[in-house]
Write an enzyme that holds these catalytic residues in place. Structure first.
Site, PDB file in Angstrom:
ATOM      1  N   SER A 281      29.136  49.580 -11.832  1.00  0.00           N
ATOM      2  CA  SER A 281      27.728  50.046 -11.415  1.00  0.00           C
ATOM      3  C   SER A 281      28.018  51.542 -10.968  1.00  0.00           C
ATOM      4  O   SER A 281      29.280  51.963 -10.495  1.00  0.00           O
ATOM      5  CB  SER A 281      27.212  49.381 -10.347  1.00  0.00           C
ATOM      6  N   ASP A 282      27.108  52.345 -10.900  1.00  0.00           N
ATOM      7  CA  ASP A 282      27.203  53.606 -10.322  1.00  0.00           C
ATOM      8  C   ASP A 282      26.984  53.567  -8.934  1.00  0.00           C
ATOM      9  O   ASP A 282      26.535  52.531  -8.311  1.00  0.00           O
ATOM     10  CB  ASP A 282      26.141  54.771 -10.890  1.00  0.00           C
ATOM     11  N   HIS A 283      27.289  54.680  -7.930  1.00  0.00           N
ATOM     12  CA  HIS A 283      27.110  54.582  -6.693  1.00  0.00           C
ATOM     13  C   HIS A 283      26.146  54.021  -5.960  1.00  0.00           C
ATOM     14  O   HIS A 283      25.095  54.665  -6.181  1.00  0.00           O
ATOM     15  CB  HIS A 283      27.231  56.082  -6.162  1.00  0.00           C
ATOM     16  N   ALA A 285      24.255  51.675  -6.959  1.00  0.00           N
ATOM     17  CA  ALA A 285      22.932  51.439  -7.805  1.00  0.00           C
ATOM     18  C   ALA A 285      22.486  49.774  -7.727  1.00  0.00           C
ATOM     19  O   ALA A 285      21.277  49.636  -8.058  1.00  0.00           O
ATOM     20  CB  ALA A 285      23.621  51.651  -9.244  1.00  0.00           C
TER      21      ALA A 285
END
Ligand code: NOJ
Length: 763
Positions: A281-283, A285
């Site tokens: 996942s992105d930061h 998210a």
């Protein structure tokens, strides 16, 4: 500009029993090895593997190591030296099952040596140069103990208001897809398990570049056809090239956040595309699923993410906190967790870490004595790649190249800007090691003449903008306002200009203006610098604009004011030398725009390969009731694929080998290219195809191939392109990928607009 975060460092997991004691399985058998390992893992250890934490300078290292030794962390990012990472790997080796950690970082356009920003790399249209930049980045990062990068970023960007346009490779699906494959192969080298390779995790899956209005983190709403046809192919190309990882986008797609999108990650990515790697996942998210409004709380967010196929959670605590309870209540199954764990372990296996956890960390006695040593940089390569990425947009009266003996006034806030020269996402690059334009020009002129320097303007005089740009720079502001008044700065620059034969003005954006979270409503050069340009123009001296920026700017007025314009983007560690090479003619510019320059922000979107419409604007015909903005000239300021040279090229004798093509056949499209000028030079010959009539509307043209060629002065060469049915396929309304019989126009040119055309029929 890094976000530092303590979030999620301390997670306490209930202890669980070892599931089974098993006999060792040989490392060679990947699946059996991982299954065997998983059989021995407790639930806590499994969930620990799903946790990716960001390491900030303020974080208590001892506690991190404790967590690692307890099996509660799978990998880190932002810790980027061997001495930093070795103790963490030592801690992992003290953990019960000795599962190695991996160390990640945003190695986007270089690591220690910073290459031009991705948009600039794309401007080179030079796959060897781009590949070289990726290979060197991987070598330098691996030598610093890094195992994986969050790159390449292959989001198609057709709205330059979006600050992350700088991080991608432009607006065109074909060009970006080609580069995606090249970058993955460059990062992963002989294999992601090689000591001098890093694993690539392509991002941001998916469609992040299409955020509504170009406003970062905004929603994406897109038809399936557009998605499949234009936006998804670059990710697919990266995966087909073997990318070991995928970073999932922060945005939603047609109402579903990517982080919770089962269709995206399971049906499309894993089932249709056969992706077997790691999905990160992105930061933060997973937590943001609550803000998106699809999860009531952290528990539901964790459930949605794991069900959708997010293997590792980047910097949030929710997996650790919520997965045990979700499993207990039966809301998720053991299989959901195991699938994710298997992918994390498989990625570590593919990075060669089970074979040797210290593969990239090496032995302490071999650590570089000085992390920042000059000898660790690849300056010559950076200079070569950078000069290939510069795009000459205007050169009236042969203002360029300049004479090294000329009296030159160098002005502008970006003339002495080592930080900006590196661009955003400059990894471990050090401003002190980047060559400014001032340094580069001075070195080139050596004792021949003296450069007259004046700053001329601040980047911006808008205090609010300035504060915004500096809000993440904890140590020192990146964008420094000159304490002198705007008029004093301009007067000084005008005096310098009057004393000179020619003026070079380094103007544009600070690097932070084209970055994550740096969307703009306006694509002008900031007002303070526009005033400077106006005053310089008034001196009557020949004026060269050296643009530094991370997105197309609308430079309508400046195009008229300047005698020559060189687009340099942010060209990295060796930027100043590379730009000087072009300004003084030691290198003949060969870059071409990888995206359209609009005349104004109101024209957006301006991408060249737009769909056909019923009432197209037709130049030279009466304008009423055709598609246009009546208050401005129709068409871009500079089209996609555009870029000049110090020599001239002429195309002639375009020919197709046949007027028909059948499904299994091939067609040769050729053109004679002649260097009609007095200098050797390179240019990019571009092949576009238009499907004239289809079952649904098709783009007015699409790039299908290109060749960058070098021709000596006076030399000519026939360039050939092969066209097959594959080049004509598209996704129809039923998302069936096929070519349809009928007429196709083939266009060849040195940019997307000025082309010569022939037609054929697909039988
Ligand atoms: C957020 C960005 O969107 C992503 O591109 C980057 O890789 C992560 N932060 C980690 O720095």
């Amino acid at each position: 500009m890094k976000k530092l975060c303590l979030l999620g460092l301390f997670v306490s997991l209930a202890s669980h029993q070892v599931l089974a004691a098993t006999t060792p399985v040989p490392l060679e058998n990947k699946d059996a090895f991982i299954s065997n390992l998983m059989n021995q893992m407790t639930l806590d250890e499994k969930i620990g593997q799903l946790r990716l934490i960001s390491i900030g300078p303020e974080m208590p290292r001892e506690l991190i190591r404790k967590e690692i030794a307890a099996g509660n962390i799978g990998g880190t990012f932002n810790s980027i030296t061997r001495p930093e990472n070795r103790p963490m790997q030592d801690a992992a080796m003290r953990s019960r099952l000795k599962i190695p950690m991996f160390f990640a970082y945003d190695v986007i356009h270089g690591h220690r040596t910073i290459f031009p920003i991705p948009l600039a790399l794309a401007s080179s249209w030079d796959m060897d140069a781009i590949g070289l930049s990726g290979r060197i980045a991987a070598k330098e990062a691996a030598a610093d103990s890094l195992d994986i990068t969050f790159a390449p970023m292959v989001d198609i960007s057709r709205d330059p208001r979006w600050g992350r346009t700088s991080e991608g490779f432009g607006e065109d699906t074909y060009l970006v897809s080609r580069i995606a494959g090249v970058m993955v192969k460059a990062f992963q080298g002989a294999g992601a398990n090689a000591a001098d390779s890093i694993m690539a995790s392509v991002k941001h899956f998916a469609l992040y570049g299409a955020v509504e209005g170009g406003r970062d983190y905004n929603v994406v709403d897109m038809s399936p056809v557009k998605m499949y046809q234009d936006y998804l192919p670059p990710y697919r190309a990266a995966i087909d090239a073997g990318a070991g990882g995928v970073m999932v986008a922060l945005n939603s797609i047609n109402g579903v956040p990517a982080t919770a999108d089962t269709w995206l990650m399971n049906d499309l990515l894993r089932k249709d595309w056969g992706f077997k790697g790691l999905a990160v996942s992105d930061h933060g998210a997973i937590f943001e699923l609550i803000k998106h409004g699809v999860a009531r709380d952290g528990r539901e967010a964790a459930k949605l993410a794991i069900k959708a196929g997010i293997d590792m959670s980047m910097n949030d605590t929710l997996y650790g906190k919520e997965l045990p309870g979700l499993l207990k209540s039966g809301e998720i199954e053991q299989q959901d967790i195991d699938n994710a764990v298997r992918e994390v372990l498989a990625a570590k296996y593919d990075m060669g870490l089970f074979k040797d956890p210290y593969l990239r960390i090496g032995k302490a006695e071999d650590d570089p004595a000085d992390t920042y040593a000059e000898s660790r940089l690849h300056r010559a390569d950076a200079r070569e790649v950078a000069r290939r990425s510069l795009v000459l947009l205007k050169n009236q009266n042969e203002t360029l190249p300049l004479k090294k003996t000329a009296k030159i006034a160098l002005v502008g806030p970006l003339a002495k800007a080592p930080i900006d020269m590196m661009g955003s996402w400059a990894a471990a690059g050090r401003p002190a090691q980047s060559v400014t334009l001032f340094d580069g020009m001075n070195a080139a002129m050596a004792d021949k003449a003296t450069l007259i320097y004046a700053r001329g303007a601040s980047i911006t005089s808008d205090r609010k903008v300035l504060d915004y740009l500096n809000f993440l720079n904890f140590d020192a502001p990146e964008v420094v306002d000159d304490p002198r008044s705007a008029q004093v700065l301009i007067d000084e620059a005008v005096k310098a200009a009057k004393d000179a034969d020619v003026v070079v003005a380094a103007v544009g954006e600070s690097r932070g203006m084209s970055h994550e979270s740096s969307s703009r409503t306006d694509l002008n050069i900031p007002a303070s610098q526009r005033e400077l340009i106006k005053a310089l123009k008034a001196t009557g001296k020949p004026l060269v604009l050296v643009l530094m920026n991370g997105r197309p700017l609308s430079i309508l007025e400046e195009k008229d004011q300047a005698d020559a314009i060189l687009e340099t983007w942010f060209s990295g560690t060796e930027g100043g030398n590379a730009i000087a090479d072009v300004l003084f003619g030691d290198y003949n510019p060969s870059g071409k725009l990888p995206l359209t320059f609009p005349r104004s922000v109101g024209q957006i979107p301006t991408y060249y390969n737009h769909l056909s419409i019923g009432r197209p604007f037709t130049p030279g015909k009466p304008g009423n009731y055709t598609s246009q903005y009546f208050d401005d000239t129709t068409g871009p300021l500079f089209p996609f694929g555009y870029g000049l040279s110090y020599t001239d090229f002429a195309l002639s004798d375009m020919a197709l080998s046949s007027t028909t093509l059948n499904a299994t056949g091939k067609l040769d499209a050729s053109v004679m290219v002649k260097n009609t000028g007095k200098r050797d030079g390179e240019t990019v010959v571009q092949l576009y195809i238009q499907d004239v009539t289809g079952s649904m509307i098709r783009p007015v043209k699409e790039l299908k191939n290109f060749q960058k060629i070098l021709l000596k002065a006076g030399e000519q060469k026939v360039v050939h392109f092969t066209i097959s049915e594959d080049d004509l396929k598209f996704y129809n309304a039923q998302l069936k990928y096929a070519a349809e019989p009928g007429k196709f126009n083939v266009q060849i040119g040195l940019d997307s607009q000025d082309v010569t055309q022939q037609s054929f029929e697909l039988l």
